[in-house]
Design a protein around this motif. Structure first.
Motif, PDB file in Angstrom:
ATOM      1  N   LEU A   1     -37.442   3.812  -1.141  1.00  0.00           N
ATOM      2  CA  LEU A   1     -37.828   4.001   0.255  1.00  0.00           C
ATOM      3  C   LEU A   1     -36.825   3.339   1.202  1.00  0.00           C
ATOM      4  N   ILE A   2     -36.382   2.125   0.843  1.00  0.00           N
ATOM      5  CA  ILE A   2     -35.477   1.379   1.700  1.00  0.00           C
ATOM      6  C   ILE A   2     -34.041   1.878   1.581  1.00  0.00           C
ATOM      7  N   ASN A   3     -33.594   2.151   0.359  1.00  0.00           N
ATOM      8  CA  ASN A   3     -32.193   2.505   0.139  1.00  0.00           C
ATOM      9  C   ASN A   3     -32.092   3.538  -0.988  1.00  0.00           C
ATOM     10  N   PRO A   4     -32.337   4.809  -0.681  1.00  0.00           N
ATOM     11  CA  PRO A   4     -32.253   5.852  -1.717  1.00  0.00           C
ATOM     12  C   PRO A   4     -30.916   5.796  -2.442  1.00  0.00           C
ATOM     13  N   SER A   5     -30.951   5.995  -3.743  1.00  0.00           N
ATOM     14  CA  SER A   5     -29.741   5.839  -4.545  1.00  0.00           C
ATOM     15  C   SER A   5     -28.676   6.868  -4.182  1.00  0.00           C
ATOM     16  N   VAL A   6     -27.411   6.461  -4.400  1.00  0.00           N
ATOM     17  CA  VAL A   6     -26.293   7.366  -4.158  1.00  0.00           C
ATOM     18  C   VAL A   6     -26.402   8.583  -5.069  1.00  0.00           C
ATOM     19  N   ALA A   7     -26.863   8.375  -6.301  1.00  0.00           N
ATOM     20  CA  ALA A   7     -26.995   9.486  -7.242  1.00  0.00           C
ATOM     21  C   ALA A   7     -27.944  10.552  -6.711  1.00  0.00           C
ATOM     22  N   LYS A   8     -29.083  10.126  -6.167  1.00  0.00           N
ATOM     23  CA  LYS A   8     -30.044  11.086  -5.628  1.00  0.00           C
ATOM     24  C   LYS A   8     -29.458  11.827  -4.429  1.00  0.00           C
ATOM     25  N   LYS A   9     -28.759  11.089  -3.558  1.00  0.00           N
ATOM     26  CA  LYS A   9     -28.128  11.724  -2.405  1.00  0.00           C
ATOM     27  C   LYS A   9     -27.083  12.740  -2.856  1.00  0.00           C
ATOM     28  N   MET A  10     -26.338  12.388  -3.897  1.00  0.00           N
ATOM     29  CA  MET A  10     -25.304  13.289  -4.397  1.00  0.00           C
ATOM     30  C   MET A  10     -25.919  14.590  -4.910  1.00  0.00           C
ATOM     31  N   VAL A  11     -27.034  14.486  -5.627  1.00  0.00           N
ATOM     32  CA  VAL A  11     -27.711  15.683  -6.133  1.00  0.00           C
ATOM     33  C   VAL A  11     -28.074  16.614  -4.993  1.00  0.00           C
ATOM     34  N   LEU A  12     -28.507  16.052  -3.872  1.00  0.00           N
ATOM     35  CA  LEU A  12     -28.944  16.865  -2.742  1.00  0.00           C
ATOM     36  C   LEU A  12     -27.782  17.419  -1.924  1.00  0.00           C
ATOM     37  N   ASP A  13     -26.650  16.695  -1.906  1.00  0.00           N
ATOM     38  CA  ASP A  13     -25.562  17.059  -1.002  1.00  0.00           C
ATOM     39  C   ASP A  13     -24.374  17.757  -1.654  1.00  0.00           C
ATOM     40  N   THR A  14     -24.167  17.551  -2.937  1.00  0.00           N
ATOM     41  CA  THR A  14     -22.919  17.984  -3.549  1.00  0.00           C
ATOM     42  C   THR A  14     -22.774  19.502  -3.637  1.00  0.00           C
ATOM     43  N   HIS A  15     -21.521  19.961  -3.546  1.00  0.00           N
ATOM     44  CA  HIS A  15     -21.216  21.363  -3.820  1.00  0.00           C
ATOM     45  C   HIS A  15     -20.431  21.475  -5.120  1.00  0.00           C
ATOM     46  N   VAL A  16     -20.293  20.333  -5.830  1.00  0.00           N
ATOM     47  CA  VAL A  16     -19.674  20.297  -7.156  1.00  0.00           C
ATOM     48  C   VAL A  16     -20.769  19.933  -8.162  1.00  0.00           C
ATOM     49  N   PRO A  17     -20.845  20.583  -9.314  1.00  0.00           N
ATOM     50  CA  PRO A  17     -21.845  20.207 -10.310  1.00  0.00           C
ATOM     51  C   PRO A  17     -21.814  18.703 -10.577  1.00  0.00           C
ATOM     52  N   VAL A  18     -22.989  18.093 -10.662  1.00  0.00           N
ATOM     53  CA  VAL A  18     -23.071  16.647 -10.874  1.00  0.00           C
ATOM     54  C   VAL A  18     -23.994  16.345 -12.051  1.00  0.00           C
ATOM     55  N   LEU A  19     -23.562  15.414 -12.889  1.00  0.00           N
ATOM     56  CA  LEU A  19     -24.352  14.998 -14.041  1.00  0.00           C
ATOM     57  C   LEU A  19     -24.768  13.551 -13.828  1.00  0.00           C
ATOM     58  N   ILE A  20     -26.083  13.317 -13.803  1.00  0.00           N
ATOM     59  CA  ILE A  20     -26.611  11.978 -13.591  1.00  0.00           C
ATOM     60  C   ILE A  20     -27.001  11.379 -14.932  1.00  0.00           C
ATOM     61  N   TYR A  21     -26.439  10.209 -15.219  1.00  0.00           N
ATOM     62  CA  TYR A  21     -26.695   9.531 -16.489  1.00  0.00           C
ATOM     63  C   TYR A  21     -27.328   8.170 -16.207  1.00  0.00           C
ATOM     64  N   HIS A  22     -28.497   7.918 -16.800  1.00  0.00           N
ATOM     65  CA  HIS A  22     -29.164   6.636 -16.621  1.00  0.00           C
ATOM     66  C   HIS A  22     -28.586   5.618 -17.598  1.00  0.00           C
ATOM     67  N   LEU A  23     -28.293   4.440 -17.089  1.00  0.00           N
ATOM     68  CA  LEU A  23     -27.667   3.413 -17.912  1.00  0.00           C
ATOM     69  C   LEU A  23     -28.586   2.929 -19.035  1.00  0.00           C
ATOM     70  N   GLU A  24     -29.880   3.209 -18.928  1.00  0.00           N
ATOM     71  CA  GLU A  24     -30.799   2.849 -20.009  1.00  0.00           C
ATOM     72  C   GLU A  24     -30.713   3.831 -21.192  1.00  0.00           C
ATOM     73  N   GLN A  25     -30.101   4.982 -20.958  1.00  0.00           N
ATOM     74  CA  GLN A  25     -30.017   6.020 -21.989  1.00  0.00           C
ATOM     75  C   GLN A  25     -28.990   5.651 -23.050  1.00  0.00           C
ATOM     76  N   LEU A  26     -29.268   6.050 -24.307  1.00  0.00           N
ATOM     77  CA  LEU A  26     -28.322   5.810 -25.397  1.00  0.00           C
ATOM     78  C   LEU A  26     -27.214   6.846 -25.395  1.00  0.00           C
ATOM     79  N   VAL A  27     -26.036   6.481 -25.881  1.00  0.00           N
ATOM     80  CA  VAL A  27     -24.930   7.410 -25.974  1.00  0.00           C
ATOM     81  C   VAL A  27     -25.240   8.450 -27.043  1.00  0.00           C
ATOM     82  N   PRO A  28     -25.072   9.773 -26.775  1.00  0.00           N
ATOM     83  CA  PRO A  28     -25.379  10.801 -27.763  1.00  0.00           C
ATOM     84  C   PRO A  28     -24.377  10.773 -28.897  1.00  0.00           C
ATOM     85  N   SER A  29     -24.792  11.277 -30.050  1.00  0.00           N
ATOM     86  CA  SER A  29     -23.882  11.371 -31.181  1.00  0.00           C
ATOM     87  C   SER A  29     -22.927  12.525 -30.963  1.00  0.00           C
ATOM     88  N   ALA A  30     -21.764  12.485 -31.607  1.00  0.00           N
ATOM     89  CA  ALA A  30     -20.740  13.513 -31.420  1.00  0.00           C
ATOM     90  C   ALA A  30     -21.179  14.836 -31.993  1.00  0.00           C
TER      91      ALA A  30
END
Length: 279
Positions: free
Chosen positions: A250-279
Motif C-alpha cells: 500500500l505504501i510502496n508498491p514493488s518495482v516488479a509489480k509496476k513493471m508488469v503493468l507498464d512494460t512493453h517488453v516481456p518481463v519475467l518475475i522471479y521470487h527470491l524465495e523460489q528454488l533454482v530449477p534443474s537444467a
C-alpha cells in the motif's frame, strides 16, 4: 513431467503467450497446461430460469470447444498438453492451479494496456506475480517476441540474489541468449552497500558464466530498464522480488509489480524465495 502453466482467455495475446510458452517448453522438455477461468455471463434476470440455464450451458460448451481446439493444436506441434476450465475469478483460479500443479513457470498475456485503471485496480497478471512464488512471465499486449536472444536482468546489488541469478543464467543457456546484468541508479533508490562487493560475489559464484554488467543512470528504475531494453533490442527483462505484506504494497508498491503493468517488453518475475530449477 515438468509443466508450464498458460492461462488463456482465447484472446490474441493469450495465443502469443502460448506460442512463447511452447518455445520455452521445447527447450526445457516440458509439457503445457492450459487453464481457462470464466464467470457466469451477465444475463437479463427477467429471462425464465430454463432459458438462463440453457444460455449458460451453451457459453460453457463454446469455451470448452475452444479449449479443446487449443489443446489439439498444441499436441499437433509435438507438445504434451492438458487443459481445463474452471468457474471463478481469474487470479484465484490461476493461483489455485499453481498450488495444485506446481509448474516450473507461468506464461500469461497481460490483461489491459497498463492504463490508469490497471494502476488502480491491478491486472490479473500483476495479482498473480505478487501472490505466488512461482516464476511468472508476462507478455504485454503489444509484444511480438517469439524467441529469446537477449535478456536483461535487473539487479539492485543490495541483497543476495543467487537463486534469481541462477535462474537467469539457466534460462539464457537454454536459449543460447546474451545476458546482461543491469543496475539502474535512480533518485531515491537505496544504495547502502558498495556495488563492487556484490559484483565480486557474482564473479566468484558465476565466474564461468557468460554475461555483461552495466550501470546506467535514469530518473526511475522502470524508465531506465525499458530504455536500455529498447536500445539493446532485448527480448526479455528478468526481475527479482520478495513477497511483501499488504502494508508495504500500500505504501510502496514493488518495482516488479509496476513493471508488469507498464512494460512493453516481456518481463519475467522471479521470487527470491523460489528454488533454482534443474537444467
Amino acid at each position: 513431467m515438468r509443466t508450464i502453466l498458460v492461462p488463456t482467455d482465447f484472446s490474441e495475446n493469450a495465443k502469443k503467450a502460448l506460442e512463447f510458452a511452447q518455445a520455452i517448453a521445447e527447450r526445457y522438455d516440458a509439457g503445457i497446461s492450459l487453464i481457462h477461468a470464466y464467470s457466469p455471463a451477465a444475463i437479463d434476470p427477467n429471462l425464465p430460469v430454463e432459458t438462463w440455464v440453457t444460455l449458460e450451458d451453451q457459453i460453457e460448451k463454446i469455451n470448452l470447444d475452444l479449449l479443446n481446439e487449443w489443446i489439439k493444436d498444441c499436441e499437433k506441434k509435438g507438445f504434451k498438453c492438458t487443459g481445463k476450465q474452471v468457474m471463478g475469478p481469474a487470479s484465484d483460479v490461476i493461483l489455485d492451479e499453481i498450488k495444485a500443479q506446481k509448474p516450473i513457470l507461468v506464461v500469461m498475456g497481460r490483461t489491459g494496456k497498463g492504463g490508469w485503471l490497471d494502476k488502480i485496480m491491478g491486472s490479473v497478471a500483476s495479482s498473480v506475480t505478487v501472490k505466488t512464488l512461482c516464476p511468472v512471465l508476462v507478455l504485454p499486449p503489444d509484444s511480438h517476441t517469439k524467441t529469446i536472444k537477449r535478456i536483461v536482468y535487473a539487479t539492485e546489488l543490495e541483497r543476495p540474489e543467487e537463486n534469481a541469478l541462477g535462474f537467469a543464467f539457466n534460462f539464457a543457456e537454454h536459449f543460447d541468449a546474451e545476458l546482461t546484468l543491469v543496475k539502474v541508479n535512480a533518485p531515491f533508490e537505496v544504495n547502502v552497500f558498495e556495488d563492487e562487493d556484490f559484483v565480486n560475489d557474482i564473479t566468484k559464484k558465476f565466474g564461468k558464466k557468460k554475461y555483461e554488467f552495466k550501470t546506467i543512470e535514469a530518473d526511475s528504475v522502470i524508465e531506465g530498464l525499458q530504455n536500455y531494453a529498447d536500445k539493446q533490442h532485448s527480448d526479455l527483462i528478468v526481475m527479482a522480488t520478495r513477497k511483501r505484506d499488504w502494508l508495504a504494497e500500500l505504501i510502496n508498491p514493488s518495482v516488479a509489480k509496476k513493471m508488469v503493468l507498464d512494460t512493453h517488453v516481456p518481463v519475467l518475475i522471479y521470487h527470491l524465495e523460489q528454488l533454482v530449477p534443474s537444467a
